[in-house]
Design a protein around this motif. Structure first.
Motif, PDB file in Angstrom:
ATOM      1  N   CYS A 134       0.921  -1.162   0.032  1.00  0.00           N
ATOM      2  CA  CYS A 134       0.095  -0.045  -0.112  1.00  0.00           C
ATOM      3  C   CYS A 134       0.865   1.246  -0.084  1.00  0.00           C
ATOM      4  CB  CYS A 134      -0.898   0.025   1.242  1.00  0.00           C
ATOM      5  SG  CYS A 134      -2.025  -1.385   1.509  1.00  0.00           S
ATOM      6  N   GLY A 135       0.465   2.273  -0.678  1.00  0.00           N
ATOM      7  CA  GLY A 135       1.068   3.501  -0.693  1.00  0.00           C
ATOM      8  C   GLY A 135       2.341   3.427  -1.536  1.00  0.00           C
ATOM      9  N   LEU A 136       2.512   2.648  -2.423  1.00  0.00           N
ATOM     10  CA  LEU A 136       3.620   2.555  -3.316  1.00  0.00           C
ATOM     11  C   LEU A 136       3.853   3.838  -3.938  1.00  0.00           C
ATOM     12  CD1 LEU A 136       6.065   1.171  -4.708  1.00  0.00           C
ATOM     13  CD2 LEU A 136       4.557   0.317  -6.532  1.00  0.00           C
ATOM     14  N   ASP A 137       5.299   4.610  -4.359  1.00  0.00           N
ATOM     15  CA  ASP A 137       5.252   5.602  -4.969  1.00  0.00           C
ATOM     16  C   ASP A 137       6.843   5.446  -5.511  1.00  0.00           C
ATOM     17  OD1 ASP A 137       6.010   8.360  -5.791  1.00  0.00           O
ATOM     18  OD2 ASP A 137       5.648   9.217  -4.019  1.00  0.00           O
ATOM     19  N   ILE A 138       6.903   5.368  -6.850  1.00  0.00           N
ATOM     20  CA  ILE A 138       8.039   4.705  -7.586  1.00  0.00           C
ATOM     21  C   ILE A 138       8.407   5.895  -8.747  1.00  0.00           C
ATOM     22  CG2 ILE A 138       6.932   2.909  -9.192  1.00  0.00           C
ATOM     23  CD1 ILE A 138       9.345   1.497  -8.493  1.00  0.00           C
ATOM     24  N   ALA A 139       9.552   6.313  -9.107  1.00  0.00           N
ATOM     25  CA  ALA A 139       9.844   7.005 -10.302  1.00  0.00           C
ATOM     26  C   ALA A 139      10.458   5.985 -11.445  1.00  0.00           C
ATOM     27  CB  ALA A 139      10.857   7.882  -9.948  1.00  0.00           C
ATOM     28  N   GLY A 140      10.483   6.207 -12.409  1.00  0.00           N
ATOM     29  CA  GLY A 140      11.076   5.337 -13.505  1.00  0.00           C
ATOM     30  C   GLY A 140      11.618   6.060 -14.612  1.00  0.00           C
ATOM     31  N   PHE A 141      12.392   5.581 -15.421  1.00  0.00           N
ATOM     32  CA  PHE A 141      13.496   6.024 -16.451  1.00  0.00           C
ATOM     33  C   PHE A 141      13.402   4.907 -17.472  1.00  0.00           C
ATOM     34  CE2 PHE A 141      14.995   7.519 -12.620  1.00  0.00           C
ATOM     35  CZ  PHE A 141      15.313   8.864 -12.685  1.00  0.00           C
ATOM     36  N   VAL A 142      12.958   5.419 -18.697  1.00  0.00           N
ATOM     37  CA  VAL A 142      12.836   4.602 -19.799  1.00  0.00           C
ATOM     38  C   VAL A 142      13.703   5.036 -20.960  1.00  0.00           C
ATOM     39  CG1 VAL A 142      11.323   3.275 -21.412  1.00  0.00           C
ATOM     40  CG2 VAL A 142      10.575   3.955 -19.019  1.00  0.00           C
ATOM     41  N   PHE A 143      14.695   4.274 -21.530  1.00  0.00           N
ATOM     42  CA  PHE A 143      15.501   4.577 -22.493  1.00  0.00           C
ATOM     43  C   PHE A 143      15.323   3.464 -23.682  1.00  0.00           C
ATOM     44  CE2 PHE A 143      17.796   6.952 -19.333  1.00  0.00           C
ATOM     45  CZ  PHE A 143      18.550   8.009 -20.333  1.00  0.00           C
ATOM     46  N   ASP A 144      15.591   3.985 -24.883  1.00  0.00           N
ATOM     47  CA  ASP A 144      15.915   2.974 -25.995  1.00  0.00           C
ATOM     48  C   ASP A 144      17.258   2.245 -25.620  1.00  0.00           C
ATOM     49  OD1 ASP A 144      13.609   3.177 -27.551  1.00  0.00           O
ATOM     50  OD2 ASP A 144      14.499   4.719 -28.792  1.00  0.00           O
ATOM     51  N   GLU A 145      17.545   0.921 -26.015  1.00  0.00           N
ATOM     52  CA  GLU A 145      18.644   0.269 -25.459  1.00  0.00           C
ATOM     53  C   GLU A 145      19.819   1.023 -26.023  1.00  0.00           C
ATOM     54  OE1 GLU A 145      19.263  -3.869 -26.611  1.00  0.00           O
ATOM     55  OE2 GLU A 145      18.620  -4.185 -24.982  1.00  0.00           O
ATOM     56  N   GLU A 146      19.786   1.282 -27.258  1.00  0.00           N
ATOM     57  CA  GLU A 146      20.906   1.921 -27.940  1.00  0.00           C
ATOM     58  C   GLU A 146      21.260   3.248 -27.550  1.00  0.00           C
ATOM     59  OE1 GLU A 146      22.011   3.226 -32.777  1.00  0.00           O
ATOM     60  OE2 GLU A 146      20.226   2.039 -32.285  1.00  0.00           O
ATOM     61  N   ASP A 147      20.364   4.143 -27.047  1.00  0.00           N
ATOM     62  CA  ASP A 147      20.601   5.298 -26.539  1.00  0.00           C
ATOM     63  C   ASP A 147      21.414   5.146 -25.069  1.00  0.00           C
ATOM     64  OD1 ASP A 147      19.713   6.964 -28.649  1.00  0.00           O
ATOM     65  OD2 ASP A 147      17.620   6.838 -27.776  1.00  0.00           O
ATOM     66  N   PHE A 148      20.846   4.032 -24.337  1.00  0.00           N
ATOM     67  CA  PHE A 148      21.524   3.812 -22.951  1.00  0.00           C
ATOM     68  C   PHE A 148      22.947   3.368 -23.002  1.00  0.00           C
ATOM     69  CE2 PHE A 148      22.087   1.179 -19.425  1.00  0.00           C
ATOM     70  CZ  PHE A 148      22.098   2.048 -18.489  1.00  0.00           C
ATOM     71  N   TYR A 149      23.151   2.204 -23.833  1.00  0.00           N
ATOM     72  CA  TYR A 149      24.536   1.753 -23.991  1.00  0.00           C
ATOM     73  C   TYR A 149      25.485   2.922 -24.633  1.00  0.00           C
ATOM     74  CZ  TYR A 149      22.712  -2.813 -23.327  1.00  0.00           C
ATOM     75  OH  TYR A 149      22.036  -3.770 -22.552  1.00  0.00           O
ATOM     76  N   GLY A 150      24.967   3.849 -25.244  1.00  0.00           N
ATOM     77  CA  GLY A 150      25.962   4.821 -25.867  1.00  0.00           C
ATOM     78  C   GLY A 150      26.469   5.808 -24.587  1.00  0.00           C
ATOM     79  N   ALA A 151      25.858   5.607 -23.426  1.00  0.00           N
ATOM     80  CA  ALA A 151      26.328   6.426 -22.090  1.00  0.00           C
ATOM     81  C   ALA A 151      27.297   5.679 -21.253  1.00  0.00           C
ATOM     82  CB  ALA A 151      25.080   6.913 -21.203  1.00  0.00           C
ATOM     83  N   LEU A 152      27.392   4.417 -21.693  1.00  0.00           N
ATOM     84  CA  LEU A 152      28.134   3.578 -20.892  1.00  0.00           C
ATOM     85  C   LEU A 152      29.773   3.405 -21.491  1.00  0.00           C
ATOM     86  CD1 LEU A 152      25.859   0.437 -20.461  1.00  0.00           C
ATOM     87  CD2 LEU A 152      26.241   2.196 -19.132  1.00  0.00           C
ATOM     88  N   THR A 153      30.698   3.096 -20.571  1.00  0.00           N
ATOM     89  CA  THR A 153      32.154   2.645 -20.919  1.00  0.00           C
ATOM     90  C   THR A 153      32.091   1.481 -21.192  1.00  0.00           C
ATOM     91  OG1 THR A 153      32.467   1.837 -18.737  1.00  0.00           O
ATOM     92  CG2 THR A 153      32.926   4.142 -19.197  1.00  0.00           C
ATOM     93  N   ALA A 154      33.037   1.234 -22.097  1.00  0.00           N
ATOM     94  CA  ALA A 154      33.304  -0.011 -22.650  1.00  0.00           C
ATOM     95  C   ALA A 154      33.231  -1.270 -21.762  1.00  0.00           C
ATOM     96  CB  ALA A 154      34.494  -0.363 -23.508  1.00  0.00           C
ATOM     97  N   ASP A 155      33.646  -1.205 -20.823  1.00  0.00           N
ATOM     98  CA  ASP A 155      33.628  -2.531 -19.655  1.00  0.00           C
ATOM     99  C   ASP A 155      32.295  -2.531 -19.071  1.00  0.00           C
ATOM    100  OD1 ASP A 155      34.294  -0.109 -18.287  1.00  0.00           O
ATOM    101  OD2 ASP A 155      34.267  -1.049 -16.484  1.00  0.00           O
ATOM    102  N   GLU A 156      31.581  -1.252 -19.053  1.00  0.00           N
ATOM    103  CA  GLU A 156      30.089  -1.280 -18.289  1.00  0.00           C
ATOM    104  C   GLU A 156      29.074  -1.919 -19.528  1.00  0.00           C
ATOM    105  OE1 GLU A 156      30.785   2.582 -15.429  1.00  0.00           O
ATOM    106  OE2 GLU A 156      29.734   2.787 -17.546  1.00  0.00           O
ATOM    107  N   GLN A 157      29.518  -1.632 -20.737  1.00  0.00           N
ATOM    108  CA  GLN A 157      28.721  -2.201 -21.786  1.00  0.00           C
ATOM    109  C   GLN A 157      28.650  -3.589 -21.786  1.00  0.00           C
ATOM    110  OE1 GLN A 157      29.540  -0.734 -25.651  1.00  0.00           O
ATOM    111  NE2 GLN A 157      29.274   1.380 -25.140  1.00  0.00           N
ATOM    112  N   GLU A 158      29.671  -4.295 -21.488  1.00  0.00           N
ATOM    113  CA  GLU A 158      29.976  -5.694 -21.655  1.00  0.00           C
ATOM    114  C   GLU A 158      29.021  -6.419 -20.432  1.00  0.00           C
ATOM    115  OE1 GLU A 158      33.394  -9.286 -21.014  1.00  0.00           O
ATOM    116  OE2 GLU A 158      33.904  -7.125 -21.376  1.00  0.00           O
TER     117      GLU A 158
END
Length: 341
Positions: A134-158
């Motif tokens: 009861c009383g859930l309050d949640i925020a969310g973020f939705v990206f296209d996968e390609e856009d999100f992976y573009g913000a990662l370093t090489a090791d993070e992408q893996e």
């Protein structure tokens, strides 16, 4: 009105809202809100999630749903009054992550107990299930996968290819979760008070970049770097390279931590370690100082404080003013008047 962390959403309509990750049509408000008294109507508000809600606790249901659409990211906030059993599955090519604003009582996500301190990864090949209290309050973020992976370093992408493959709970630092909550509040604040930002490409790009960076940094927390700490001689070289790159001009708000990692060839954790050991501050704090100094110099020639701030990637002007005064002992507006008379 809808309030959180000083954010007031004035719109109370969500009709004809765009699909996630699509900019709102001309003339529509970039922030929308809907209220429901039916769990099926509530479940349908996140389009493309194929959600189904069953009510678990007794009592009349009330739900609220806020959404904000930028150029390459969709934000939402959902508040539900009753305990629910939620199931859904997202379309392929989507990254969707939730950060609880309030989660009290018994709750499980994909078979694991959750207490509000973890991130909820909704996307992946499988369906998710969420017993929400009861009383859930949640925020969310939705990206296209390609856009999100573009913000990662090489090791993070893996690592992220595997980490985002299935819905799950993900541990984060309190600082990482708080940064996401603050960014959500700041984005809604700016879009509500300054609707023109929805058609200002530079500010939208900076806003989206900051969200992607914060989300990538939070999700990457669980990864432990292999091997020994960076040797001392190499630490200073890495920091020197990073500082030289940061000093080489800027494009929409200076170089990012992710770009530094890719250029220098180290992981996010290694760069953090090197900066802390060498300068006593992290790379994010250092880059923010570089941007503040750049904005200070830009004020001498800019036609307004807003132009100088936007030039260096500051899109939340209230936070920019506070950070500027903390760094230089005066408000940017005072500096502008002093220079321009």
């Amino acid at each position: 009105m809808f309030q959180h962390s000083g954010v007031t959403i004035l719109s109370n309509r969500a009709e004809n809202a765009p699909q996630p990750n699509q900019p709102p049509p001309a003339g529509q408000q970039p922030v929308r809100i809907a209220r429901t008294r039916d769990i099926d109507e509530q479940a349908a508000l996140l389009r493309g999630w194929n959600q189904s809600y069953d009510q678990i606790s007794a009592g009349s249901f009330q739900g609220t749903f806020l959404e904000a659409t930028l150029d390459r990211v969709h934000l939402f906030r959902e508040v539900t009054s009753n305990a629910l059993y939620q199931t859904g599955i997202l379309s392929a090519g989507t990254v969707a992550v939730g950060v609880p604003l309030a989660l009290r009582g018994n709750a499980t996500f994909c078979g694991r107990r959750c207490d509000g301190s973890q991130l909820h990864v909704f996307s992946g090949d499988d369906a998710f299930e969420f017993f929400s209290p009861c009383g859930l309050d949640i925020a969310g973020f939705v990206f296209d996968e390609e856009d999100f992976y573009g913000a990662l370093t090489a090791d993070e992408q893996e690592i992220m290819v595997h980490a985002l493959g299935k819905p799950h709970l993900r541990s984060v630092t309190p600082q990482g979760a708080d940064r996401l909550r603050q960014l959500f509040a700041h984005v809604c604040d700016e879009l509500t008070q300054s609707p023109a930002i929805a058609i200002a490409p530079n500010r939208l790009s900076a806003m989206t970049r900051d969200i992607a960076s914060a989300l990538a940094g939070a999700l990457a927390f669980e990864r432990a770097d292999a091997g020994d700490p960076v040797p001392e001689p190499r630490r200073s070289r890495i920091v020197r390279q990073a500082r030289e790159l940061a000093a080489q001009g800027h494009d929409g708000g200076a170089i990012t931590v992710e770009e530094l990692c890719r250029s220098v060839g180290v992981s996010r954790r290694a760069l953090q370690y090197c900066f802390l050991e060498t300068l006593g501050i992290g790379p994010s704090a250092y880059l923010r100082a570089v941007r503040l100094n750049g904005a200070r110099r830009a004020i001498r020639h800019a036609t307004s404080v807003a132009d100088a701030a936007a030039l260096w990637g500051f899109w939340h002007f209230g936070r920019f003013a506070r950070d500027y005064k903390s760094m230089f002992g005066e408000l940017p507006s005072e500096a502008f008047r002093r220079v321009h008379g």
